[in-house]
Structure formats: structure tokens, C-alpha cells
Motif scaffolding. Structure first.
Motif, short mmCIF file in Angstrom:
data_model
loop_
_atom_site.label_atom_id
_atom_site.label_comp_id
_atom_site.label_asym_id
_atom_site.label_seq_id
_atom_site.Cartn_x
_atom_site.Cartn_y
_atom_site.Cartn_z
N TYR A 45 -67.03 -128.01 -72.00
CA TYR A 45 -67.94 -126.92 -72.34
C TYR A 45 -67.23 -125.74 -72.98
N ALA A 46 -67.85 -125.20 -74.01
CA ALA A 46 -67.43 -123.93 -74.60
C ALA A 46 -68.67 -123.31 -75.22
N ALA A 47 -68.76 -122.00 -75.17
CA ALA A 47 -69.94 -121.33 -75.72
C ALA A 47 -69.62 -119.89 -76.08
N ILE A 48 -70.37 -119.39 -77.04
CA ILE A 48 -70.25 -117.98 -77.41
C ILE A 48 -71.56 -117.54 -78.04
N VAL A 49 -71.94 -116.30 -77.78
CA VAL A 49 -73.09 -115.67 -78.45
C VAL A 49 -72.60 -114.36 -79.04
N VAL A 50 -72.85 -114.18 -80.34
CA VAL A 50 -72.40 -112.97 -81.04
C VAL A 50 -73.60 -112.28 -81.67
N ASP A 51 -73.66 -110.97 -81.51
CA ASP A 51 -74.63 -110.16 -82.24
C ASP A 51 -74.09 -109.97 -83.65
N VAL A 52 -74.76 -110.56 -84.62
CA VAL A 52 -74.24 -110.59 -85.99
C VAL A 52 -74.17 -109.19 -86.58
N ARG A 53 -75.13 -108.34 -86.28
CA ARG A 53 -75.19 -107.01 -86.89
C ARG A 53 -74.07 -106.10 -86.40
N THR A 54 -73.71 -106.23 -85.13
CA THR A 54 -72.70 -105.34 -84.54
C THR A 54 -71.35 -106.03 -84.35
N GLY A 55 -71.34 -107.35 -84.36
CA GLY A 55 -70.12 -108.09 -84.08
C GLY A 55 -69.80 -108.17 -82.60
N LYS A 56 -70.70 -107.64 -81.76
CA LYS A 56 -70.45 -107.65 -80.33
C LYS A 56 -70.58 -109.04 -79.74
N GLN A 57 -69.63 -109.39 -78.90
CA GLN A 57 -69.68 -110.66 -78.19
C GLN A 57 -70.53 -110.48 -76.93
N ILE A 58 -71.68 -111.14 -76.90
CA ILE A 58 -72.63 -110.95 -75.81
C ILE A 58 -72.32 -111.88 -74.64
N PHE A 59 -71.83 -113.07 -74.96
CA PHE A 59 -71.57 -114.08 -73.92
C PHE A 59 -70.46 -114.98 -74.43
N GLU A 60 -69.58 -115.39 -73.54
CA GLU A 60 -68.57 -116.38 -73.93
C GLU A 60 -68.00 -117.07 -72.70
N VAL A 61 -67.76 -118.36 -72.87
CA VAL A 61 -67.03 -119.15 -71.88
C VAL A 61 -66.17 -120.14 -72.65
N ASN A 62 -64.89 -120.12 -72.42
CA ASN A 62 -63.96 -121.05 -73.07
C ASN A 62 -64.04 -120.97 -74.60
N LEU A 174 -65.95 -137.01 -88.27
CA LEU A 174 -65.73 -138.25 -87.53
C LEU A 174 -64.43 -138.15 -86.74
N PRO A 175 -64.29 -138.95 -85.67
CA PRO A 175 -63.17 -138.76 -84.74
C PRO A 175 -61.79 -138.75 -85.40
N ASP A 176 -61.01 -137.74 -85.05
CA ASP A 176 -59.62 -137.62 -85.46
C ASP A 176 -58.95 -136.70 -84.44
N ASP A 177 -57.90 -137.19 -83.80
CA ASP A 177 -57.26 -136.41 -82.74
C ASP A 177 -56.72 -135.08 -83.23
N GLY A 178 -56.45 -134.98 -84.53
CA GLY A 178 -55.89 -133.75 -85.05
C GLY A 178 -56.90 -132.75 -85.54
N GLN A 179 -58.18 -133.10 -85.49
CA GLN A 179 -59.24 -132.21 -85.99
C GLN A 179 -59.80 -131.41 -84.82
N MET A 180 -59.40 -130.13 -84.76
CA MET A 180 -59.76 -129.29 -83.62
C MET A 180 -60.28 -127.94 -84.08
N THR A 181 -61.07 -127.32 -83.21
CA THR A 181 -61.59 -125.99 -83.49
C THR A 181 -61.87 -125.29 -82.17
N THR A 182 -62.53 -124.16 -82.24
CA THR A 182 -62.99 -123.44 -81.04
C THR A 182 -64.40 -122.95 -81.28
N ALA A 183 -65.09 -122.62 -80.19
CA ALA A 183 -66.44 -122.06 -80.32
C ALA A 183 -66.40 -120.75 -81.10
#
Length: 297
Positions: A45-62, A174-183
Motif C-alpha cells: 500500500y501507498a497513497a497520497i492526496v495533494v491539493d493541486v491549487r496549493t500544493g498542500k499534501q492532505i494525506f499520505e502513507v508510504n 509490464l513487469p520489470d524488476d527495475g521499473q519502480m516509482t513512488t506514489a
């Protein structure tokens, strides 16, 4: 003297009432923790919610933890295609050839044969709506010369956008062990697509399109489910779980919501809706949130 004894009892009653009022006052100013059901194990699990107008991070986990992007990858494929359109390198009518390599990609795909072509406008719709792997690879080969070279272009663009923890290895997700990102990085990309290419963002709100006389339906069920949701992309591979980047734009509020690692598309969508409602409510947006992960339910 005996008639004065009720006063200590009255004093004790008044003190007790005062304590009750103090407790009641505290309960109204300090609301209980909000319990949020999470349809995923914590290691996915990973999640984030951002207010686009202000850039404020409203919620995040991992939100900075490494995750597999799956078909969220195609957001970057489209970003580079939109750039090519903006520069005049391609137009909506440009025909993109489908190579053997592109045609050999596993589903989901449009099932092209070698030697066939697809125009850019249809390619965008096929990538957004159908999440077509064969079309994404064909676009990558056309713009990069090869899919490997295009993946290097994707990673370079990610760095320039501030996506510091993302590495792309292919154009499809498609699956590739080297293809990574973050929320967090996917939220950055979602906001960049809207801000840089507002004239093309409407593609992400389409749930079906016509191609060669047949109706091609999509599977982003957030479209039409929540008023204000206007895109953008879903993704799934077994290693990642069910991912989504969702754009909300209504009543003067703009949000980007990213959820990664859900156990099912339905549960993922339920969770996104809960996060949107939480983010729009002034009483819950700032409340302490206790997470209940799938394995704890």
C-alpha cells in the motif's frame, strides 16, 4: 448543627457536574481518531492526496516507498507523446507503425499485426482507455527509436519533473524488476500532465472510443462514479496490486489522489472515493487517521 450537613454533599455534586462539563468540553474539541479501511497489505500500500491549487499534501502513507507503477507508466509515455505533438514532430493524423516487438506484447492490447499502423489520436485513446500495451510500445519505438532508448527518455523526463525516485524500463508498465516509482512521483506526473497539457487532458476522461467500427470500452470505473472525477489512469500487475491516479476537479477544488497496491479494483475505487470525501470535509481532513489494513480486517 446537624442541619448544615447537606452543604458538603451539595459541594460534591457541583464538583462532579463541573468535571462532567469539562469532559464534555474536551470531547467536542478533540474528536476521536478517524478509522480508514485500507484494501491492501502494508507492504504494497501507498497513497497520497495533494491539493493541486496549493500544493498542500492532505494525506499520505508510504508515499515515498518504492512501488511498481504497472500501467501508470503509460502516463509518462503519453507525456512524451504530447510533447512531440506540441513541438510539431507528430500530429493527430501521424501514422505510427506497429513492429513485431510491439505486436507481441501480452494483453491488454489492440491486437495489431506486423505492418499495421495506428494514427496518433487513436493511439492516445487506446493507451488511455484500453491501456493497450502494443500501442504504448509502438509509440515508444516511434519516438525513441527503440523501446530501451524511449525508457531512458522517460526516466530523464521524470528527473526533470522532480520525480526523483522513478526509473522506467519500458513504455507499457509490464513487469520489470527495475521499473519502480513512488506514489509521490505519480502525483507529480499527474499534476504535470494537467498543467502542461490542458488541451489534451480531456483524453483522460474518456471511458470508451470507436476504432475500426467497434466500440472499445475502458475499465476506469472512477469516471462517472464520483462527481468531479475527470481522469486519469489505472494500472495492475500481480507484483503491484491495483493502482490508480485520480484527478478531482469540482467546486473550486482540485485534487490528485494516488492509491497503489489494492487487492481489487473495486476496493481500490472505494478507497479513492473515501479519500476524496475525507479530503473535502473540513472536519475529517485534519483529524488523526488510524489505518486498518486488509490483513487486520
Amino acid at each position: 448543627m446537624s442541619k448544615l450537613r447537606p452543604f458538603p454533599l451539595l459541594q460534591r455534586v457541583l464538583v462532579a457536574l463541573g468535571l462532567l462539563l469539562m469532559v464534555a468540553g474536551c470531547s467536542t474539541t478533540t474528536p476521536p481518531d478517524q478509522v480508514l479501511s485500507v484494501p491492501a497489505p502494508p507492504q504494497k500500500y501507498a497513497a497520497i492526496v495533494v491539493d493541486v491549487r496549493t500544493g498542500k499534501q492532505i494525506f499520505e502513507v508510504n508515499s515515498t516507498a518504492q512501488r511498481y507503477p504497472a500501467s501508470l507508466t503509460k502516463m509518462m509515455t503519453l507525456y512524451l507523446l504530447f510533447e512531440a505533438m506540441e513541438s510539431g514532430r507528430v500530429t493527430k493524423e501521424t501514422q505510427i507503425p506497429v513492429s513485431d516487438h510491439a505486436a507481441s506484447q501480452p494483453p491488454t492490447k489492440m491486437r495489431f499485426r506486423r505492418g499495421e499502423t495506428i494514427d496518433v489520436d487513436s493511439a492516445i485513446r487506446a493507451i488511455v482507455v484500453k491501456s493497450a500495451n502494443d500501442v504504448a510500445v509502438a509509440v515508444g519505438e516511434y519516438l525513441g527509436g527503440s523501446e530501451d532508448q524511449f525508457a531512458a527518455m522517460m526516466t530523464s523526463k521524470a528527473r526533470s519533473l522532480g520525480m526523483t525516485s522513478t526509473t522506467f524500463r519500458n513504455a507499457s508498465g509490464l513487469p520489470d524488476d527495475g521499473q519502480m516509482t513512488t506514489a509521490r512521483d505519480m502525483a507529480v506526473l499527474g499534476m504535470a500532465l494537467r498543467q502542461r497539457f490542458p488541451q489534451h487532458f480531456h483524453y483522460f476522461s474518456e471511458s470508451d472510443f470507436m476504432f475500426r467500427g467497434r466500440l472499445v470500452r475502458g475499465h476506469n470505473d472512477m469516471l462517472g462514479r464520483v462527481r468531479g472525477v475527470d481522469g486519469i489512469k489505472t494500472g495492475y500487475i500481480r507484483a503491484s496490486g491495483f493502482n490508480i491516479v485520480t484527478s478531482y476537479n469540482a467546486d473550486g477544488r482540485q485534487l490528485i489522489v494516488v492509491v497503489m497496491g489494492a487487492d481489487s479494483a473495486r476496493q481500490r475505487n472505494d478507497h479513492v472515493e473515501a479519500l476524496i470525501q475525507r479530503s473535502l470535509s473540513p472536519t475529517t481532513a485534519d483529524a488523526n487517521t488510524r489505518l486498518m489494513f486488509a490483513e487486520q480486517q
